[in-house]
Scaffold this motif. Structure first.
Motif, PDB file in Angstrom:
ATOM      1  N   ARG A  29      54.463  73.789  -9.103  1.00 36.90           N
ATOM      2  CA  ARG A  29      54.721  74.134  -7.507  1.00 36.90           C
ATOM      3  C   ARG A  29      53.619  74.545  -6.995  1.00 36.90           C
ATOM      4  O   ARG A  29      53.367  74.007  -5.880  1.00 36.90           O
ATOM      5  CB  ARG A  29      55.622  75.291  -7.489  1.00 36.90           C
ATOM      6  CG  ARG A  29      57.224  74.815  -8.121  1.00 36.90           C
ATOM      7  CD  ARG A  29      57.738  76.189  -8.070  1.00 36.90           C
ATOM      8  NE  ARG A  29      59.243  75.977  -9.161  1.00 36.90           N
ATOM      9  CZ  ARG A  29      59.517  76.540 -10.136  1.00 36.90           C
ATOM     10  NH1 ARG A  29      58.907  77.796 -10.330  1.00 36.90           N
ATOM     11  NH2 ARG A  29      60.764  76.387 -10.519  1.00 36.90           N
ATOM     12  N   ALA A  30      52.415  75.119  -7.395  1.00 32.52           N
ATOM     13  CA  ALA A  30      51.156  75.286  -6.705  1.00 32.52           C
ATOM     14  C   ALA A  30      50.511  74.054  -6.517  1.00 32.52           C
ATOM     15  O   ALA A  30      49.978  73.992  -5.509  1.00 32.52           O
ATOM     16  CB  ALA A  30      50.455  76.571  -7.519  1.00 32.52           C
ATOM     17  N   MET A  33      52.496  72.535  -3.576  1.00 33.27           N
ATOM     18  CA  MET A  33      52.102  73.187  -2.163  1.00 33.27           C
ATOM     19  C   MET A  33      50.828  72.914  -1.842  1.00 33.27           C
ATOM     20  O   MET A  33      50.571  72.489  -0.547  1.00 33.27           O
ATOM     21  CB  MET A  33      51.959  74.890  -2.360  1.00 33.27           C
ATOM     22  CG  MET A  33      53.374  75.258  -2.591  1.00 33.27           C
ATOM     23  SD  MET A  33      53.335  76.955  -2.617  1.00 33.27           S
ATOM     24  CE  MET A  33      52.408  77.514  -3.876  1.00 33.27           C
ATOM     25  N   THR A  36      51.013  69.263  -0.421  1.00 35.28           N
ATOM     26  CA  THR A  36      51.929  68.862   0.759  1.00 35.28           C
ATOM     27  C   THR A  36      51.300  69.606   1.690  1.00 35.28           C
ATOM     28  O   THR A  36      51.391  68.674   2.751  1.00 35.28           O
ATOM     29  CB  THR A  36      53.243  69.522   0.407  1.00 35.28           C
ATOM     30  OG1 THR A  36      53.874  68.970  -0.653  1.00 35.28           O
ATOM     31  CG2 THR A  36      54.076  69.517   1.548  1.00 35.28           C
ATOM     32  N   LEU A  37      50.555  70.521   1.695  1.00 31.92           N
ATOM     33  CA  LEU A  37      49.876  71.089   3.126  1.00 31.92           C
ATOM     34  C   LEU A  37      48.671  70.092   3.370  1.00 31.92           C
ATOM     35  O   LEU A  37      48.627  70.028   4.454  1.00 31.92           O
ATOM     36  CB  LEU A  37      49.318  72.486   2.565  1.00 31.92           C
ATOM     37  CG  LEU A  37      50.507  73.645   2.811  1.00 31.92           C
ATOM     38  CD1 LEU A  37      49.810  74.881   1.990  1.00 31.92           C
ATOM     39  CD2 LEU A  37      51.014  73.754   3.978  1.00 31.92           C
TER      40      LEU A  37
END
Length: 118
Positions: A29-30, A33, A36-37
């Motif tokens: 997930r990290a 993130m 994606t950012l």
């Protein structure tokens, strides 16, 4: 657009047989993130890469390594550094969100019942 991940060097994510390796769900997930950012244009990859290398170097230089090396822990800290440095969010917001997420029960984001055949 996709993040230009290093294959070798201090910023290269852990791999096994060429595939990314995540020991825990939060690590993927990290990772997701940050990618994606980056893909959304929130920051440049060199900004993130520099923050990650700085975090790794600081861990390596620390006289007392109370914590074992955790690549994705440093990855997440670098993401926080980049986002707070860009004033995308404050350190207090990061801490508050992290506390909120850490209070969620295990498995909160997984459904117990899966449709047959999936």
């Amino acid at each position: 657009m996709s993040a230009p991940l290093d294959i070798e060097g201090p910023a290269a994510p852990p791999r096994s047989n060429g595939e990314l390796v995540f020991a825990e769900p939060w690590e993927s997930r990290a990772f997701g993130m940050a990618v994606t950012l980056y893909d959304a244009g929130a920051f440049t990859w060199p900004q993130f890469q520099a923050a990650l290398i700085a975090r790794i170097a600081a861990w390596e230089a620390s006289a007392e390594r109370d914590e074992p090396y955790n690549y994705y822990g440093l990855w997440l800290a670098a993401l926080e550094d980049v986002l707070t440095g860009l004033c995308a969010l404050s350190t207090d917001e990061v801490v508050a969100r992290a506390r909120s997420l850490s209070r969620r029960p295990p498995g909160h984001d997984h459904r117990d019942h899966h449709p047959p055949g999936r």
